[in-house]
Write a protein that holds these residues in place. Sequence first.
Motif, PDB file in Angstrom:
ATOM      1  N   LYS A  91       0.817  -1.209   0.000  1.00 39.42           N
ATOM      2  CA  LYS A  91       0.000   0.000   0.000  1.00 39.42           C
ATOM      3  C   LYS A  91       0.851   1.259   0.000  1.00 39.42           C
ATOM      4  O   LYS A  91       0.518   2.253  -0.649  1.00 39.42           O
ATOM      5  CB  LYS A  91      -0.942  -0.007   1.207  1.00 39.42           C
ATOM      6  N   GLN A  92       1.986   1.235   0.724  1.00 37.91           N
ATOM      7  CA  GLN A  92       2.873   2.384   0.761  1.00 37.91           C
ATOM      8  C   GLN A  92       3.358   2.738  -0.652  1.00 37.91           C
ATOM      9  O   GLN A  92       3.435   3.906  -1.028  1.00 37.91           O
ATOM     10  CB  GLN A  92       4.078   2.089   1.658  1.00 37.91           C
ATOM     11  N   GLN A  93       3.672   1.723  -1.452  1.00 35.71           N
ATOM     12  CA  GLN A  93       4.146   1.967  -2.812  1.00 35.71           C
ATOM     13  C   GLN A  93       3.015   2.463  -3.707  1.00 35.71           C
ATOM     14  O   GLN A  93       3.248   3.271  -4.604  1.00 35.71           O
ATOM     15  CB  GLN A  93       4.760   0.696  -3.386  1.00 35.71           C
ATOM     16  N   LEU A  94       1.808   2.004  -3.475  1.00 30.93           N
ATOM     17  CA  LEU A  94       0.673   2.512  -4.224  1.00 30.93           C
ATOM     18  C   LEU A  94       0.550   4.016  -4.020  1.00 30.93           C
ATOM     19  O   LEU A  94       0.335   4.772  -4.970  1.00 30.93           O
ATOM     20  CB  LEU A  94      -0.589   1.792  -3.770  1.00 30.93           C
ATOM     21  N   ARG A  95       0.721   4.457  -2.778  1.00 36.93           N
ATOM     22  CA  ARG A  95       0.660   5.892  -2.489  1.00 36.93           C
ATOM     23  C   ARG A  95       1.801   6.642  -3.182  1.00 36.93           C
ATOM     24  O   ARG A  95       1.637   7.781  -3.616  1.00 36.93           O
ATOM     25  CB  ARG A  95       0.724   6.121  -0.980  1.00 36.93           C
ATOM     26  N   GLN A  96       2.966   5.989  -3.310  1.00 34.15           N
ATOM     27  CA  GLN A  96       4.093   6.634  -3.980  1.00 34.15           C
ATOM     28  C   GLN A  96       3.778   6.858  -5.459  1.00 34.15           C
ATOM     29  O   GLN A  96       4.116   7.906  -6.025  1.00 34.15           O
ATOM     30  CB  GLN A  96       5.353   5.768  -3.846  1.00 34.15           C
ATOM     31  N   PHE A  97       3.150   5.890  -6.098  1.00 31.85           N
ATOM     32  CA  PHE A  97       2.762   6.076  -7.498  1.00 31.85           C
ATOM     33  C   PHE A  97       1.756   7.211  -7.630  1.00 31.85           C
ATOM     34  O   PHE A  97       1.828   8.016  -8.570  1.00 31.85           O
ATOM     35  CB  PHE A  97       2.182   4.776  -8.055  1.00 31.85           C
ATOM     36  N   GLU A  98       0.812   7.290  -6.702  1.00 27.41           N
ATOM     37  CA  GLU A  98      -0.150   8.394  -6.749  1.00 27.41           C
ATOM     38  C   GLU A  98       0.556   9.735  -6.588  1.00 27.41           C
ATOM     39  O   GLU A  98       0.258  10.703  -7.312  1.00 27.41           O
ATOM     40  CB  GLU A  98      -1.195   8.209  -5.648  1.00 27.41           C
ATOM     41  N   ASP A  99       1.501   9.816  -5.654  1.00 28.62           N
ATOM     42  CA  ASP A  99       2.231  11.062  -5.439  1.00 28.62           C
ATOM     43  C   ASP A  99       3.015  11.463  -6.689  1.00 28.62           C
ATOM     44  O   ASP A  99       3.047  12.639  -7.080  1.00 28.62           O
ATOM     45  CB  ASP A  99       3.186  10.929  -4.253  1.00 28.62           C
ATOM     46  N   ASP A 100       3.664  10.475  -7.325  1.00 30.84           N
ATOM     47  CA  ASP A 100       4.451  10.784  -8.517  1.00 30.84           C
ATOM     48  C   ASP A 100       3.565  11.176  -9.690  1.00 30.84           C
ATOM     49  O   ASP A 100       3.955  12.006 -10.527  1.00 30.84           O
ATOM     50  CB  ASP A 100       5.339   9.595  -8.886  1.00 30.84           C
ATOM     51  N   LEU A 101       2.366  10.609  -9.762  1.00 29.20           N
ATOM     52  CA  LEU A 101       1.429  11.033 -10.807  1.00 29.20           C
ATOM     53  C   LEU A 101       1.025  12.487 -10.608  1.00 29.20           C
ATOM     54  O   LEU A 101       0.916  13.253 -11.582  1.00 29.20           O
ATOM     55  CB  LEU A 101       0.191  10.138 -10.795  1.00 29.20           C
TER      56      LEU A 101
ATOM     57  N   LEU B  39       7.987  -3.936  20.477  1.00 24.62           N
ATOM     58  CA  LEU B  39       7.893  -5.277  19.913  1.00 24.62           C
ATOM     59  C   LEU B  39       6.678  -5.374  18.998  1.00 24.62           C
ATOM     60  O   LEU B  39       5.548  -5.152  19.423  1.00 24.62           O
ATOM     61  CB  LEU B  39       7.784  -6.323  21.027  1.00 24.62           C
ATOM     62  N   ASP B  40       6.950  -5.699  17.743  1.00 21.35           N
ATOM     63  CA  ASP B  40       5.864  -5.938  16.784  1.00 21.35           C
ATOM     64  C   ASP B  40       5.414  -7.385  16.913  1.00 21.35           C
ATOM     65  O   ASP B  40       6.232  -8.304  16.956  1.00 21.35           O
ATOM     66  CB  ASP B  40       6.374  -5.674  15.361  1.00 21.35           C
ATOM     67  N   GLU B  41       4.116  -7.581  16.984  1.00 24.30           N
ATOM     68  CA  GLU B  41       3.556  -8.916  17.064  1.00 24.30           C
ATOM     69  C   GLU B  41       2.615  -9.134  15.894  1.00 24.30           C
ATOM     70  O   GLU B  41       2.112  -8.188  15.305  1.00 24.30           O
ATOM     71  CB  GLU B  41       2.808  -9.110  18.390  1.00 24.30           C
ATOM     72  N   SER B  42       2.401 -10.383  15.556  1.00 28.58           N
ATOM     73  CA  SER B  42       1.470 -10.694  14.476  1.00 28.58           C
ATOM     74  C   SER B  42       0.089 -10.199  14.878  1.00 28.58           C
ATOM     75  O   SER B  42      -0.540 -10.742  15.772  1.00 28.58           O
ATOM     76  CB  SER B  42       1.443 -12.204  14.231  1.00 28.58           C
ATOM     77  N   SER B  43      -0.365  -9.129  14.218  1.00 30.85           N
ATOM     78  CA  SER B  43      -1.598  -8.486  14.669  1.00 30.85           C
ATOM     79  C   SER B  43      -2.289  -7.800  13.503  1.00 30.85           C
ATOM     80  O   SER B  43      -1.841  -7.865  12.354  1.00 30.85           O
ATOM     81  CB  SER B  43      -1.285  -7.466  15.771  1.00 30.85           C
ATOM     82  N   ARG B  44      -3.372  -7.110  13.806  1.00 27.32           N
ATOM     83  CA  ARG B  44      -4.142  -6.403  12.791  1.00 27.32           C
ATOM     84  C   ARG B  44      -3.353  -5.215  12.244  1.00 27.32           C
ATOM     85  O   ARG B  44      -2.436  -4.707  12.864  1.00 27.32           O
ATOM     86  CB  ARG B  44      -5.467  -5.903  13.369  1.00 27.32           C
ATOM     87  N   ASP B  45      -3.775  -4.765  11.040  1.00 27.52           N
ATOM     88  CA  ASP B  45      -3.096  -3.653  10.395  1.00 27.52           C
ATOM     89  C   ASP B  45      -3.116  -2.393  11.251  1.00 27.52           C
ATOM     90  O   ASP B  45      -2.131  -1.655  11.301  1.00 27.52           O
ATOM     91  CB  ASP B  45      -3.754  -3.349   9.038  1.00 27.52           C
ATOM     92  N   ASP B  46      -4.245  -2.123  11.947  1.00 26.21           N
ATOM     93  CA  ASP B  46      -4.335  -0.893  12.720  1.00 26.21           C
ATOM     94  C   ASP B  46      -3.353  -0.902  13.893  1.00 26.21           C
ATOM     95  O   ASP B  46      -2.769   0.135  14.232  1.00 26.21           O
ATOM     96  CB  ASP B  46      -5.766  -0.643  13.210  1.00 26.21           C
ATOM     97  N   ALA B  47      -3.136  -2.083  14.498  1.00 23.50           N
ATOM     98  CA  ALA B  47      -2.163  -2.177  15.592  1.00 23.50           C
ATOM     99  C   ALA B  47      -0.752  -1.940  15.075  1.00 23.50           C
ATOM    100  O   ALA B  47       0.068  -1.278  15.727  1.00 23.50           O
ATOM    101  CB  ALA B  47      -2.260  -3.549  16.263  1.00 23.50           C
ATOM    102  N   THR B  48      -0.457  -2.457  13.886  1.00 22.40           N
ATOM    103  CA  THR B  48       0.863  -2.246  13.292  1.00 22.40           C
ATOM    104  C   THR B  48       1.074  -0.779  12.971  1.00 22.40           C
ATOM    105  O   THR B  48       2.169  -0.233  13.176  1.00 22.40           O
ATOM    106  CB  THR B  48       1.013  -3.097  12.019  1.00 22.40           C
ATOM    107  N   GLU B  49       0.042  -0.116  12.457  1.00 20.66           N
ATOM    108  CA  GLU B  49       0.157   1.308  12.139  1.00 20.66           C
ATOM    109  C   GLU B  49       0.397   2.132  13.401  1.00 20.66           C
ATOM    110  O   GLU B  49       1.189   3.079  13.400  1.00 20.66           O
ATOM    111  CB  GLU B  49      -1.105   1.785  11.418  1.00 20.66           C
ATOM    112  N   ASP B  50      -0.292   1.780  14.485  1.00 22.16           N
ATOM    113  CA  ASP B  50      -0.084   2.489  15.754  1.00 22.16           C
ATOM    114  C   ASP B  50       1.355   2.317  16.234  1.00 22.16           C
ATOM    115  O   ASP B  50       1.986   3.269  16.711  1.00 22.16           O
ATOM    116  CB  ASP B  50      -1.044   1.958  16.818  1.00 22.16           C
TER     117      ASP B  50
ATOM    118  N   THR C 280       5.156  -6.918   8.179  1.00 12.03           N
ATOM    119  CA  THR C 280       4.943  -5.857   7.189  1.00 12.03           C
ATOM    120  C   THR C 280       5.814  -4.629   7.414  1.00 12.03           C
ATOM    121  O   THR C 280       5.718  -3.676   6.645  1.00 12.03           O
ATOM    122  CB  THR C 280       3.469  -5.416   7.208  1.00 12.03           C
ATOM    123  N   LEU C 281       6.649  -4.648   8.439  1.00 11.02           N
ATOM    124  CA  LEU C 281       7.425  -3.445   8.768  1.00 11.02           C
ATOM    125  C   LEU C 281       8.810  -3.423   8.139  1.00 11.02           C
ATOM    126  O   LEU C 281       9.537  -2.448   8.302  1.00 11.02           O
ATOM    127  CB  LEU C 281       7.560  -3.318  10.289  1.00 11.02           C
ATOM    128  N   THR C 282       9.186  -4.481   7.432  1.00  2.54           N
ATOM    129  CA  THR C 282      10.516  -4.519   6.824  1.00  2.54           C
ATOM    130  C   THR C 282      10.473  -4.366   5.311  1.00  2.54           C
ATOM    131  O   THR C 282      11.514  -4.390   4.659  1.00  2.54           O
ATOM    132  CB  THR C 282      11.222  -5.841   7.165  1.00  2.54           C
TER     133      THR C 282
END
Length: 792
Positions: free
Chosen positions: A85-95, A642-653, A673-675
């Motif tokens: 998703k981060q890269q999708l946003r990069q394409f939008e920004d470059d457009l 410590l990142d744990e296997s969890s939902r996307d919103d927890a990872t974003e926080d 998803t953080l690497t």
Amino acid sequence: MAGAPLPENVTEVDDWRDVFGHDEPYPEQADGIDAAIDTARDNGFTLIEGACGTGKTMLALTAGIHLVRDPDSSYERVVVLTSVKQQLRQFEDDLRTINANLPDDWDPISAMTLVGKADVCPYNLTGTGRIDDDTVYERCEGLRERTRGLTDDTTAGALASRARSQQVGLADSGKQNAGADFLEVLGEPTPYPPDTAEYEAGMAEVEYCPFYAQYLDDLPEDGDPVEAVPFDHTELGLIESEDLVRLSASHGTCPHSTMGAVLPHVEVVVGNYYHAFDPVTVGSFTGALLDSSTFVVCDEAHMLEPRVRELVSDGVADATLRDAERELARVAQPLTLDGQQGERTSAGLSEARDRIRAELEDAEVTVDELQRTREFIRDLREELDRRVEGYLDAEHRGWRANMTDLPDAELPLRDPEEPQPDEISTWAEKAGYTGAVWTRAETVGAVVARILNEVEDEDKQRAVPGVGRVLGAWYRNDHENYFREIELERTWDDTAPEGLWRRAYNARFAIHNCVPGDAIAEQLGEFGGGVLMSATLAPLDVFERVSGLEHLREEDDRPVERRTYGLGFPAENRASFAVATPKFTHANRGYPDEDNETRRIYANALRLVASSPGNVLVGMPSYAEAEWAAAVLDDLDKPVLLDESSRDDATEDLKSQFFEGAGKVLVTSLRGTLTEGVDYRGDRLSAAVVVGVPIINTASPQTRAVKTAYDREFGDGFETALTVPAVRKARQAVGRVIRGPEEVGVRVLLDERYARESWDSCREYLGPEEAEFQPVSPDMLSYGLDRFWSDH
């Protein structure tokens, strides 16, 4: 801009610079754009490995858009596929950057990002119409089908007008507080009430979608569906999903249908891998994009092989089989009852029987096929039950009394290392279920779902069509490149009877495509040409083989050009170490709770790197090892997250915590998803350390089957299927550190396989920056780090 000088034989082409969004390209960008344009003109593909910060996104967009705008080119659009998703946003920004810097006499580049129905349905966005994220797809399909059905009795325009007039009638009724109540979406009023509309058809009120009715009314009888779009897509540049909703809903038309109508006409489409490689999505929505007039960009292409393997593999769960059997029974039952339940009941039964028989006849499905499919699915569930119980009795004695600690499991249906027919196929043959039963299940399932949705008048995703699809694939696919097994996923269901395995497990019949290269090549071959790019594609010859590009080059005569660009930023701003610590294998390190020499060496090295100033990222082979690493770093004088296997919103926080304030340590799994794909720009990251070579579990039956298939296909399955993808994971993690000419940081790989030449060495897979990773002993790591940070 900084960058290495171009080779002497490279000439620059000026005309694409009108598209390029910045004043000057990096030399690597100019070379890559030229290569991509020239290769695509010959219907070929360019492979680009470029370190983070190379500007690959702008490179690919510039090449593709230039070809689309070139009147002498056959390309009509660019399709961007990315898994992050981060890269999708990069394409939008470059457009946006490209459009902001086009020549004054140019029209904007028209573009659109593909999103799902949940993101654009007016009722889902407002929480009305009994639609939410969980039901939007089922409700949408049901409402659309009923709306189309009503056009046999009236017109689509009349349906839309009827919904509009409900507001007018209410406002004109003279009743107190009877002002028209319009549905408002994203701040934009629509012409309809807050709920779906109804139409009196015969004796019943039939619910329909006025937005879809308006879209149908706007469709030309003969012509392109884009004529139904209520705005000029050529003037808007990048069409955001919110803009799509506002512009469509305010006119009263369906945003998702509008997106589908615009889709083939915009110059750039940004989407996900499944938009090109998922058979269902391509067949129902994006198929028009897969042709020779499309320039494709596969971003994060190192993920292409595993992601497509998931998309072209399939399976069906025990609960889905149960639901499918019940659905088949509900259709079969009226055909077998004798009608002696009373006059009124008998009349209703007779009507239902006639409708069902008519549908079956139209689909050329016999009653015998319906019954045989039902029996097959019933017996298949019983066979699954027998096999799961047999496994548990053999491996976990006394499991019925204590189910709380049962682990996930794979039950292979053949020897993973000996391709041969699977045990379920053999069982079915002995039970008398012929190939016709397997292959006709999909047709039977489709007609049963249609009958149920008509008879029961209910918006519901039926189970039986999916079951039929899987059964057909199970029978058709070979036993060399496909591996079949039963998967047991640990869960807990209090509603299941005690003593039954279904209380503790979800069980699933799975069929895995071990070698997805053919599927990748088949889909890529539909495009006219394009770019496949990543920071970690090396070795490129391996990537060509496993992605199917080698087949396109050798069998279809499609050129494949390679480009490799290392970090063009000042070398003095970074330090890279490959530390000769003992191999971080289970044989050396044991379990996380063990105290041994290997773990002590790694704990010390981790503390040295984590003590670097600023934010430090620690990548471990698994979440269990990440927990161990966080514990050994707990005594540092900076916070450890410590990142744990969890939902996307927890990872974003967690990510937000890491970026805010003073320096911290973030410990995660290299399987998380953080690497990958996360932008650690500026001072967000000053060091990254990877522990071990993150090779997936080689004892897994599926992994053994994939390795065996790769052995047969490519000669060295361990290298191509396991080692190379693992090193790419490690390189992705340490590649987060340096992303610009001013950034400073340290990259560390802990494991002697990165540092030394040996039978299992990984140094050759480190790509263009292999020489930068200086081999050092654990004792010398402290000296190297101190020396670097004292200079910065």
